[in-house]
Motif scaffolding. Structure first.
Motif, PDB file in Angstrom:
ATOM      1  N   MET A   1      31.838  50.432  22.088  1.00 23.31           N
ATOM      2  CA  MET A   1      31.927  49.747  20.939  1.00 23.31           C
ATOM      3  C   MET A   1      30.760  48.160  20.811  1.00 23.31           C
ATOM      4  O   MET A   1      31.003  48.108  22.052  1.00 23.31           O
ATOM      5  CB  MET A   1      32.725  49.483  20.241  1.00 23.31           C
ATOM      6  CG  MET A   1      33.084  48.123  19.162  1.00 23.31           C
ATOM      7  SD  MET A   1      34.952  48.510  19.089  1.00 23.31           S
ATOM      8  CE  MET A   1      34.760  48.276  16.824  1.00 23.31           C
ATOM      9  N   ARG A   2      29.759  47.719  19.541  1.00 18.08           N
ATOM     10  CA  ARG A   2      28.912  46.383  20.127  1.00 18.08           C
ATOM     11  C   ARG A   2      30.308  45.924  19.596  1.00 18.08           C
ATOM     12  O   ARG A   2      29.957  45.662  18.382  1.00 18.08           O
ATOM     13  CB  ARG A   2      27.885  46.736  19.918  1.00 18.08           C
ATOM     14  CG  ARG A   2      27.138  45.993  20.034  1.00 18.08           C
ATOM     15  CD  ARG A   2      25.990  45.877  20.425  1.00 18.08           C
ATOM     16  NE  ARG A   2      24.777  44.591  19.634  1.00 18.08           N
ATOM     17  CZ  ARG A   2      24.321  44.199  21.855  1.00 18.08           C
ATOM     18  NH1 ARG A   2      25.155  44.317  22.697  1.00 18.08           N
ATOM     19  NH2 ARG A   2      23.725  42.594  21.379  1.00 18.08           N
ATOM     20  N   PHE A   3      30.029  44.478  19.842  1.00 20.59           N
ATOM     21  CA  PHE A   3      30.499  42.388  19.216  1.00 20.59           C
ATOM     22  C   PHE A   3      29.931  42.430  18.978  1.00 20.59           C
ATOM     23  O   PHE A   3      29.061  42.043  19.778  1.00 20.59           O
ATOM     24  CB  PHE A   3      32.186  42.368  19.732  1.00 20.59           C
ATOM     25  CG  PHE A   3      32.686  43.346  20.335  1.00 20.59           C
ATOM     26  CD1 PHE A   3      34.338  43.733  19.529  1.00 20.59           C
ATOM     27  CD2 PHE A   3      33.425  44.533  21.649  1.00 20.59           C
ATOM     28  CE1 PHE A   3      35.660  44.707  19.340  1.00 20.59           C
ATOM     29  CE2 PHE A   3      34.171  45.261  21.966  1.00 20.59           C
ATOM     30  CZ  PHE A   3      35.625  45.283  20.742  1.00 20.59           C
ATOM     31  N   TYR A   4      29.927  41.695  17.539  1.00 23.84           N
ATOM     32  CA  TYR A   4      29.391  40.725  17.659  1.00 23.84           C
ATOM     33  C   TYR A   4      29.570  38.840  18.813  1.00 23.84           C
ATOM     34  O   TYR A   4      28.894  38.586  19.217  1.00 23.84           O
ATOM     35  CB  TYR A   4      29.063  40.206  16.136  1.00 23.84           C
ATOM     36  CG  TYR A   4      28.738  39.063  16.229  1.00 23.84           C
ATOM     37  CD1 TYR A   4      26.860  38.505  15.968  1.00 23.84           C
ATOM     38  CD2 TYR A   4      28.960  37.456  15.547  1.00 23.84           C
ATOM     39  CE1 TYR A   4      25.857  38.205  16.098  1.00 23.84           C
ATOM     40  CE2 TYR A   4      28.698  36.621  15.146  1.00 23.84           C
ATOM     41  CZ  TYR A   4      26.853  36.563  15.024  1.00 23.84           C
ATOM     42  OH  TYR A   4      26.178  35.670  15.334  1.00 23.84           O
ATOM     43  N   ARG A   5      30.688  39.201  18.562  1.00 22.02           N
ATOM     44  CA  ARG A   5      31.473  37.857  19.758  1.00 22.02           C
ATOM     45  C   ARG A   5      32.538  38.344  20.337  1.00 22.02           C
ATOM     46  O   ARG A   5      33.350  38.956  19.771  1.00 22.02           O
ATOM     47  CB  ARG A   5      31.436  36.669  18.686  1.00 22.02           C
ATOM     48  CG  ARG A   5      32.079  35.624  19.275  1.00 22.02           C
ATOM     49  CD  ARG A   5      32.447  34.192  18.128  1.00 22.02           C
ATOM     50  NE  ARG A   5      31.466  34.029  17.176  1.00 22.02           N
ATOM     51  CZ  ARG A   5      31.020  34.173  16.288  1.00 22.02           C
ATOM     52  NH1 ARG A   5      32.619  35.030  15.636  1.00 22.02           N
ATOM     53  NH2 ARG A   5      30.252  33.915  15.425  1.00 22.02           N
ATOM     54  N   VAL A   6      32.691  38.003  21.296  1.00 21.25           N
ATOM     55  CA  VAL A   6      34.138  38.501  22.284  1.00 21.25           C
ATOM     56  C   VAL A   6      34.618  36.892  22.977  1.00 21.25           C
ATOM     57  O   VAL A   6      33.391  36.232  23.323  1.00 21.25           O
ATOM     58  CB  VAL A   6      33.364  38.814  23.830  1.00 21.25           C
ATOM     59  CG1 VAL A   6      34.382  38.798  24.338  1.00 21.25           C
ATOM     60  CG2 VAL A   6      32.997  40.843  23.110  1.00 21.25           C
ATOM     61  N   VAL A   7      35.385  36.291  22.275  1.00 18.28           N
ATOM     62  CA  VAL A   7      35.921  34.998  23.316  1.00 18.28           C
ATOM     63  C   VAL A   7      37.024  35.651  24.088  1.00 18.28           C
ATOM     64  O   VAL A   7      37.757  35.875  24.415  1.00 18.28           O
ATOM     65  CB  VAL A   7      36.203  34.007  21.989  1.00 18.28           C
ATOM     66  CG1 VAL A   7      37.032  32.666  22.607  1.00 18.28           C
ATOM     67  CG2 VAL A   7      35.458  33.875  21.189  1.00 18.28           C
ATOM     68  N   ALA A  30      28.215  42.871  23.570  1.00 20.91           N
ATOM     69  CA  ALA A  30      28.548  41.722  22.807  1.00 20.91           C
ATOM     70  C   ALA A  30      27.193  40.728  22.479  1.00 20.91           C
ATOM     71  O   ALA A  30      26.736  41.235  23.911  1.00 20.91           O
ATOM     72  CB  ALA A  30      29.535  40.046  23.075  1.00 20.91           C
ATOM     73  N   VAL A  31      27.314  40.426  21.759  1.00 18.73           N
ATOM     74  CA  VAL A  31      26.150  39.885  21.393  1.00 18.73           C
ATOM     75  C   VAL A  31      26.052  38.209  21.337  1.00 18.73           C
ATOM     76  O   VAL A  31      25.718  37.704  21.965  1.00 18.73           O
ATOM     77  CB  VAL A  31      25.819  39.754  20.146  1.00 18.73           C
ATOM     78  CG1 VAL A  31      24.731  38.411  19.231  1.00 18.73           C
ATOM     79  CG2 VAL A  31      25.360  41.180  19.050  1.00 18.73           C
ATOM     80  N   HIS A  32      26.942  37.394  21.126  1.00 15.78           N
ATOM     81  CA  HIS A  32      27.280  36.382  21.952  1.00 15.78           C
ATOM     82  C   HIS A  32      29.192  36.454  22.653  1.00 15.78           C
ATOM     83  O   HIS A  32      29.684  37.260  22.450  1.00 15.78           O
ATOM     84  CB  HIS A  32      27.595  35.595  20.302  1.00 15.78           C
ATOM     85  CG  HIS A  32      26.406  35.464  19.923  1.00 15.78           C
ATOM     86  ND1 HIS A  32      25.743  34.429  20.450  1.00 15.78           N
ATOM     87  CD2 HIS A  32      26.427  35.934  18.518  1.00 15.78           C
ATOM     88  CE1 HIS A  32      24.541  34.821  19.028  1.00 15.78           C
ATOM     89  NE2 HIS A  32      25.001  35.596  18.665  1.00 15.78           N
ATOM     90  N   ARG A  33      29.347  35.186  23.688  1.00 16.89           N
ATOM     91  CA  ARG A  33      29.949  35.518  24.667  1.00 16.89           C
ATOM     92  C   ARG A  33      30.146  33.971  24.804  1.00 16.89           C
ATOM     93  O   ARG A  33      29.678  32.675  25.499  1.00 16.89           O
ATOM     94  CB  ARG A  33      29.642  36.305  26.617  1.00 16.89           C
ATOM     95  CG  ARG A  33      29.733  37.730  25.860  1.00 16.89           C
ATOM     96  CD  ARG A  33      28.631  37.776  27.547  1.00 16.89           C
ATOM     97  NE  ARG A  33      28.969  39.753  27.391  1.00 16.89           N
ATOM     98  CZ  ARG A  33      28.883  40.455  27.444  1.00 16.89           C
ATOM     99  NH1 ARG A  33      30.283  39.718  28.656  1.00 16.89           N
ATOM    100  NH2 ARG A  33      29.142  41.527  27.970  1.00 16.89           N
ATOM    101  N   CYS A  34      31.665  33.830  25.312  1.00 16.16           N
ATOM    102  CA  CYS A  34      32.480  32.409  25.685  1.00 16.16           C
ATOM    103  C   CYS A  34      33.477  32.851  26.049  1.00 16.16           C
ATOM    104  O   CYS A  34      34.520  33.698  25.949  1.00 16.16           O
ATOM    105  CB  CYS A  34      33.036  31.853  23.763  1.00 16.16           C
ATOM    106  SG  CYS A  34      33.375  30.411  24.147  1.00 16.16           S
ATOM    107  N   SER A  35      33.483  31.838  27.323  1.00 24.80           N
ATOM    108  CA  SER A  35      35.066  31.687  28.631  1.00 24.80           C
ATOM    109  C   SER A  35      35.305  30.480  28.289  1.00 24.80           C
ATOM    110  O   SER A  35      35.096  29.608  28.276  1.00 24.80           O
ATOM    111  CB  SER A  35      34.292  31.853  29.372  1.00 24.80           C
ATOM    112  OG  SER A  35      34.841  31.666  30.727  1.00 24.80           O
ATOM    113  N   LEU A  36      36.448  30.649  28.332  1.00 27.39           N
ATOM    114  CA  LEU A  36      37.668  29.904  27.579  1.00 27.39           C
ATOM    115  C   LEU A  36      38.637  29.256  29.190  1.00 27.39           C
ATOM    116  O   LEU A  36      39.370  30.104  29.301  1.00 27.39           O
ATOM    117  CB  LEU A  36      38.164  29.423  25.928  1.00 27.39           C
ATOM    118  CG  LEU A  36      37.489  29.750  25.422  1.00 27.39           C
ATOM    119  CD1 LEU A  36      38.092  29.460  24.438  1.00 27.39           C
ATOM    120  CD2 LEU A  36      36.904  29.119  24.999  1.00 27.39           C
ATOM    121  N   THR A  37      38.659  28.468  29.280  1.00 25.16           N
ATOM    122  CA  THR A  37      39.637  28.343  30.705  1.00 25.16           C
ATOM    123  C   THR A  37      39.226  26.795  31.220  1.00 25.16           C
ATOM    124  O   THR A  37      39.032  25.494  30.394  1.00 25.16           O
ATOM    125  CB  THR A  37      38.723  28.435  32.069  1.00 25.16           C
ATOM    126  OG1 THR A  37      40.459  28.497  32.816  1.00 25.16           O
ATOM    127  CG2 THR A  37      37.808  28.100  32.724  1.00 25.16           C
TER     128      THR A  37
END
Length: 135
Positions: A1-7, A30-37
């Protein structure tokens, strides 16, 4: 599955690239990725590699490149390795803290800290169990 955005929240959990959680994160399409830490580096600068790999930050996403330019350098010239990581992160990282302001106003307004101490009275059975666990 392809995601538009993964956080990926609490992304410090993928710092070890060999864990199943890290491998699963790397496989996400995913098209866009974001990593929060709040804790990007726990032990060594090698922890940063998993974030770069998840975010597809080239060429540092490749372990061979990262190892040659940062991991190995970290042993003999730690300041140089840190400067290199900082240069990479400057291109892809937003760093915010409680004191950060936007248009002169705090970015985050937290309610005042409140501490409440509640004393509990144990029944005799609860006290016995508590003491058994404590010992």
């Amino acid at each position: 599955m392809r995601f538009y955005r993964v956080v990926l929240d609490e992304s410090h959990t993928i710092r070890n690239k060999k864990t199943r959680a890290a491998e699963a994160a790397f496989m996400l399409d995913a098209v866009h990725r974001c990593s929060l830490t709040g804790t990007l580096v726990v032990n060594t600068l090698d922890d940063v590699h998993s974030h770069l790999r998840f975010l597809s930050i080239s060429p540092s996403r490749d372990w061979g490149h990262f190892r040659a330019h940062i991991s190995k350098v970290q042993r003999s010239r730690p300041n140089l390795a840190a400067q290199r990581v900082q240069a990479i992160l400057r291109t892809c990282m937003l760093r915010k803290n409680k004191e950060t302001k936007l248009n002169g106003k705090p970015l985050l307004v937290l309610p005042p800290k409140s501490v409440e101490i509640v004393q509990l009275d144990f029944t005799e059975e609860e006290r016995e169990m508590y003491l058994a666990i404590e010992h």
